[in-house]
Design a protein around this motif. Structure first.
Motif, short mmCIF file in Angstrom:
data_model
loop_
_atom_site.label_atom_id
_atom_site.label_comp_id
_atom_site.label_asym_id
_atom_site.label_seq_id
_atom_site.Cartn_x
_atom_site.Cartn_y
_atom_site.Cartn_z
N ASP A 158 87.62 97.82 -5.39
CA ASP A 158 88.86 97.09 -5.67
C ASP A 158 88.62 95.60 -5.92
O ASP A 158 89.59 94.86 -6.13
N LEU A 159 87.37 95.15 -5.90
CA LEU A 159 87.09 93.72 -6.01
C LEU A 159 87.49 93.20 -7.40
O LEU A 159 87.08 93.74 -8.43
N THR A 160 88.28 92.11 -7.41
CA THR A 160 88.70 91.49 -8.66
C THR A 160 88.14 90.07 -8.81
O THR A 160 88.13 89.52 -9.91
N PHE A 161 87.67 89.47 -7.71
CA PHE A 161 87.23 88.07 -7.70
C PHE A 161 85.95 87.97 -6.89
O PHE A 161 85.92 88.37 -5.72
N LEU A 162 84.87 87.43 -7.50
CA LEU A 162 83.60 87.25 -6.80
C LEU A 162 83.05 85.86 -7.11
O LEU A 162 82.88 85.50 -8.26
N PHE A 163 82.79 85.09 -6.04
CA PHE A 163 82.28 83.72 -6.17
C PHE A 163 81.05 83.61 -5.27
O PHE A 163 81.14 83.70 -4.05
N LEU A 164 79.87 83.43 -5.89
CA LEU A 164 78.63 83.23 -5.15
C LEU A 164 78.16 81.80 -5.39
O LEU A 164 77.93 81.41 -6.54
N LYS A 165 78.00 81.02 -4.32
CA LYS A 165 77.60 79.61 -4.46
C LYS A 165 76.44 79.31 -3.52
O LYS A 165 76.45 79.71 -2.35
N CYS A 166 75.45 78.60 -4.07
CA CYS A 166 74.27 78.19 -3.29
C CYS A 166 73.56 79.40 -2.69
O CYS A 166 72.96 79.31 -1.61
N SER A 167 73.61 80.54 -3.38
CA SER A 167 72.95 81.75 -2.87
C SER A 167 71.44 81.69 -3.06
O SER A 167 70.68 82.30 -2.29
N ILE A 168 70.99 80.99 -4.10
CA ILE A 168 69.56 80.78 -4.40
C ILE A 168 68.80 82.12 -4.39
O ILE A 168 67.76 82.27 -3.75
N LEU A 169 69.34 83.09 -5.10
CA LEU A 169 68.75 84.43 -5.14
C LEU A 169 67.53 84.47 -6.06
O LEU A 169 67.53 83.86 -7.13
N LYS A 170 66.53 85.20 -5.64
CA LYS A 170 65.36 85.43 -6.49
C LYS A 170 65.63 86.58 -7.46
O LYS A 170 65.18 86.56 -8.60
N GLU A 171 66.34 87.60 -6.99
CA GLU A 171 66.63 88.77 -7.82
C GLU A 171 67.88 88.54 -8.66
O GLU A 171 68.76 87.76 -8.31
N ASN A 172 67.97 89.23 -9.77
CA ASN A 172 69.10 89.12 -10.67
C ASN A 172 70.34 89.77 -10.04
O ASN A 172 70.38 91.00 -9.85
N PRO A 173 71.39 88.99 -9.73
CA PRO A 173 72.55 89.57 -9.06
C PRO A 173 73.33 90.54 -9.94
O PRO A 173 74.05 91.42 -9.43
N LEU A 174 73.19 90.41 -11.27
CA LEU A 174 73.96 91.28 -12.17
C LEU A 174 73.60 92.75 -11.99
O LEU A 174 74.43 93.64 -12.22
N LEU A 175 72.38 93.02 -11.57
CA LEU A 175 71.92 94.40 -11.45
C LEU A 175 72.71 95.18 -10.41
O LEU A 175 72.79 96.41 -10.48
N SER B 227 77.30 79.99 -9.02
CA SER B 227 77.03 78.56 -8.93
C SER B 227 75.80 78.33 -8.06
O SER B 227 75.85 78.57 -6.84
N ASN B 228 74.72 77.90 -8.69
CA ASN B 228 73.45 77.74 -7.96
C ASN B 228 73.14 79.00 -7.16
O ASN B 228 72.68 78.95 -6.03
N ALA B 229 73.41 80.14 -7.79
CA ALA B 229 73.31 81.41 -7.09
C ALA B 229 72.06 82.20 -7.47
O ALA B 229 71.72 83.17 -6.80
N TYR B 230 71.36 81.78 -8.55
CA TYR B 230 70.26 82.60 -9.07
C TYR B 230 69.16 81.67 -9.59
O TYR B 230 69.42 80.73 -10.33
N GLU B 231 67.92 81.95 -9.18
CA GLU B 231 66.79 81.11 -9.57
C GLU B 231 65.96 81.71 -10.70
O GLU B 231 64.93 81.16 -11.08
N GLY B 232 66.41 82.81 -11.28
CA GLY B 232 65.70 83.42 -12.38
C GLY B 232 65.95 82.70 -13.69
O GLY B 232 66.81 81.82 -13.79
N ASN B 233 65.21 83.11 -14.73
CA ASN B 233 65.34 82.43 -16.03
C ASN B 233 66.07 83.26 -17.07
O ASN B 233 66.24 82.81 -18.21
#
Length: 807
Positions: free
Chosen positions: A662-679, A693-699
């Motif tokens: 049921d999630l309609t809104f997702l905000f990740l900030k300063c998560s500094i994830l190494k893995e791709n969150p989209l997966l 926002s500053n949630a992912y360190e990948g390229n």
């Protein structure tokens, strides 16, 4: 008195017995109040009939060969569709591309020039809250004029002044001083129901003045519009032959005014489709009143619509009149006020907020309220009363002593009012009124009010249920607040109050306490006695720190918060071990915000606590600065979660993300994830808004086909290593708003952006120069963004933010 009370009790008991005997409850639950809708109240919002030619005329004037500024006056009767026509022009894709900046200002009948300028500046800067000048409310006339001139210099702009009642020469001279003549086909548009305003010679050098008169709808268009509203469930929206003579008679009486046709159409759509039922409306003796030349026909039709409302909706509609003219009324604020006043009836298996939401939707669907803004999944976020509707509501309310609005020098109606709204209060709140009979008291802070130093509240609010002082610069809440035993709603948002008195704990009937964006850092321990409290709002948002980690702060709670067992909304509190441990007992919570969460045992306990909150819809968690927010300890998230905000370093993307159906809104900030969150989040089929926002360190971010089928808004901020974005055809098919900012390694436009056919707005914020240059006229990537109506570019020079349009 005692005998009379016994009689009332007996009457109430008898009513309840009849209620159960005749099974009224079942009828109410299945009846009109909750089964009235046959379509979404927002679905036909932009449906326009018979106005196409006006938009074409405006476009012709805009695109003519003469290279001079435009002054366009649009006038017609109230309810004739002036605002609708100009709004369609204003939102037209070609128009959005043509102008580099725009502002839409709705004016009250007695507006102040300085307030107009402040609204104009805020409109220019509205694309990003952090871009609004922080000292704007302190500026005087000269400073505001300079700010507007500097902003508009060398830009092609369009400014709409909607619903202008009067504009004398001196007033226009002050406005004209702020608006530079660019000679590049900038446009100023004025809508008015006053012919003398439309025909005014505005005297803008090197400009062309056009006047557009909005005529009444011709008979065939009026009939088409009526049928669309009255027969929404009939095949092809056609009128049954049996009803046609009566229906056409009703439409003729509307005299071609769109607003009255729409309102009458919705009125008749709720009637049985029988000739007898429709003739009752047509033969209503009150129709004869409109033969009086002084009687306004459109107001009578609106009055018909009001009288057709169910009893509970009549109160809710009239209550909207406490707000000032053209005021944007926030949905949540309004429904909490209705609940505090007792207008909302408890229905089985529904919260009062859910029932009140249904009331608001009905008023929108019946054209009694206008939707101004929607949230990310199409729901009304703020509404407004049309000025004709407000005039009607005020007239009825004054006659019934339901509510009165006070402006300076207009106090004769105040004495007997049960609800008082002060719309002009540039000095201390007047103490000359008898406040002892009031049930609700509102003070609406004007721009000049905000420069005042402090206020004292009037006393003797003996029977007060609602006290709303949002934005009023009071510094002290008196101890007498504890004497307001009946108080159910206390709104101190954006005031200057630093401390809440201990006497607050006496308010045993309080349902809503709002101290957001005040200077209060800690609740008094006596607040533990507020056992009826449902909504405790006390977060502090700092727009100047919107890109920083700690952009939101909570309030300290020095007692066992779980003793407030009725709480449904708790936003936001500072975490400590006791609070985290006891929150699991608060099983009624629908929304919660917690700041300063520490790593280790506190996070473990918090995750165990959240698993118990099965009714939770909204969760905001912010870690203590430098601490990790390890959410993998949460095994089973709340099943009904719709909004999730996580601020802080994540060890990995939580495994349970994929189960948030049921999630309609997702905000990740300063998560500094190494893995791709989209997966792990691409399968969230109901997600409407995603912010990283500053949630992912990948390229690399790669959006594959079929991903994010419902997404409307995507924001990518401060992804420092991101150098490539790939968008495959078939991904994000409904996206309308894309924001890319602070991605310093991203040198080129996302591949495949041309596939996002519904994209309405692209915003670039603090992006590399080479990235932006490729989007300008003649740039390599320019052909790929020609389908986007609005392209914003924000950049800094010497620490100051600037804006330009690349459309």
């Amino acid at each position: 008195m005692a005998s009379r009370l016994e009689e009332i009790k007996a009457d109430i008991k008898a009513i309840n017995e009849r209620h159960q005997r005749y099974n009224f409850r079942q009828e109410e639950e299945q009846g009109e109040s909750f089964q009235w809708h046959r379509e979404s109240p927002l679905s036909a919002e932009n449906d326009v009939v018979g106005m196409e030619g006006y938009e074409e005329t405006l476009l012709d004037w805009l695109l003519s060969e003469e290279r001079r500024d435009l002054m366009i006056s649009v006038w017609g009767m109230g309810g004739s569709g002036k605002t609708t026509i100009v709004a369609k022009f204003y939102n037209n894709r070609e128009v959005k591309k043509y102008f580099q900046c725009s502002a839409w200002i709705t004016l009250s009948q007695d507006f102040v020039v300085e307030n107009l300028f402040k609204s104009m500046i805020k409109e220019f800067y509205k694309a990003g809250k952090d871009l609004v000048l922080t000292d704007i409310d302190k500026m005087g006339y000269d400073g505001l004029v300079r700010t507007i001139q500097e902003y508009l210099q060398q830009k092609r702009y369009v400014i709409v002044l909607d619903d202008v009642w009067s504009l004398n020469f001196d007033l226009w001279r002050q406005i004209k001083a702020a608006i530079p003549s660019t000679r590049n086909r900038s446009a100023i548009m004025v809508t008015s129901r006053m012919e003398e305003v439309a025909s005014l010679s505005f005297g803008i050098p090197n400009s062309i003045h056009h006047i557009l008169y909005i005529e009444r709808l011709p008979e065939n268009k009026a009939w088409e519009l009526f049928c669309r509203r009255a027969f929404t469930n009939v095949p092809n929206q056609r009128c049954p032959l049996l009803l046609e003579p009566t229906a056409k008679d009703l439409v003729r009486r509307c005299k071609g005014l769109p607003l009255t046709i729409v309102v009458l159409g919705y009125l008749m759509s709720s009637k049985e489709k029988t000739e007898l039922e429709w003739k009752k409306v047509c033969q209503n003796p009150n129709w004869e009143l409109i033969n009086n030349p002084r009687f306004e026909r459109e107001k009578y039709i609106l009055l018909l619509r009001f009288h057709d409302l169910p009893y509970h909706l009549k109160h809710c509609f009239k209550y909207c009149c406490v707000f000032p003219e053209d005021y944007l009324i926030k949905r949540k604020r309004l429904i909490r006020l209705w609940i505090a006043e007792g207008f909302v009836e408890k229905i089985k298996d529904k919260t009062l907020e859910e029932v009140a939401d249904t009331y608001l939707e009905e008023l929108v669907c019946r054209s009694m309220l206008q939707v101004v803004k929607k949230n990310h999944f199409g729901r009304a976020k703020s509404v407004r009363l049309h000025d004709l509707m407000r005039e009607l509501g005020l007239s009825i309310s004054k006659g019934e002593k339901f509510c009165v609005s006070y402006n300076r020098g207009e106090g004769e109606e105040v004495a007997n009012a049960r609800r008082l709204a002060m719309h002009k209060c540039d000095e201390d709140i007047p103490r000359c009124f008898d406040m002892s009979k009031l049930r609700s008291f509102f003070v609406f802070a004007t721009e000049t009010t905000m420069s005042s130093q402090s206020y004292e509240l009037p006393k003797k609010f003996k029977f007060l249920r609602v006290l709303d002082l949002q934005g009023v610069p009071i510094t002290i809440l008196p101890d007498e607040i504890g004497e307001l035993f009946s108080l159910r709603y206390l709104n101190l948002r954006e005031t200057h109050i630093k401390e809440i008195p201990k006497a607050l704990g006496k308010l045993r009937n309080l349902l809503t306490l709002d101290i957001c964006d005040t200077k209060v850092e800690k609740l008094p321990t006596s607040a533990v006695n507020l056992h009826s409290l449902c909504n405790l709002l006390m977060y502090h948002y700092d727009p100047r720190r919107s890109k920083s980690f700690d952009f939101v702060s909570g309030t300290k709670v020095p007692f066992d918060i779980s003793k407030l067992e009725s709480l449904q909304v708790l936003a936001s509190i500072e975490a400590d071990d006791d609070i985290v441990r006891t929150l699991g007992n608060m099983t009624q919570l629908r929304r919660i915000g917690i700041t300063k969460v520490k790593a280790g045992p506190q996070v473990w306990q918090l995750c165990a606590t959240i698993q118990k909150l099965n009714l939770l819809r909204s969760l905001f968690l912010m870690s203590y600065i430098g601490h990790e927010l390890n959410m993998n300890y949460l095994k089973h998230p709340p099943p009904l979660l719709q909004r999730l905000t996580l601020v802080g370093k994540l060890q990995s993307v939580p495994r349970w993300f994929g189960s948030l159906n049921d999630l309609t809104f997702l905000f990740l900030k300063c998560s500094i994830l190494k893995e791709n969150p989209l997966l792990k989040i691409h399968a969230l089929r109901n997600l409407r808004r995603l912010t990283l926002s500053n949630a992912y360190e990948g390229n690399l971010l790669h959006f594959h086909p079929m991903w994010f089928p419902m997404l409307k808004i995507l924001r990518l901020w401060n992804l420092s290593q991101l150098n490539k974005v790939i968008i495959k055809k078939g991904t994000m098919p409904d996206i309308e708003d894309l924001w890319v900012g602070g991605c310093c390694m991203l040198k080129m436009l996302p591949q495949g952006i041309e596939y996002l056919s519904k994209l309405k707005e692209l915003t670039l914020d603090d992006m590399p120069v080479e990235f932006v240059e490729q989007l300008r006229e003649g740039g390599r990537d320019r052909p790929r963004i020609t389908h986007i109506p609005q392209i914003n570019h924000y950049y800094r020079i010497s620490g100051k933010m600037h804006h330009e349009s690349l459309s």
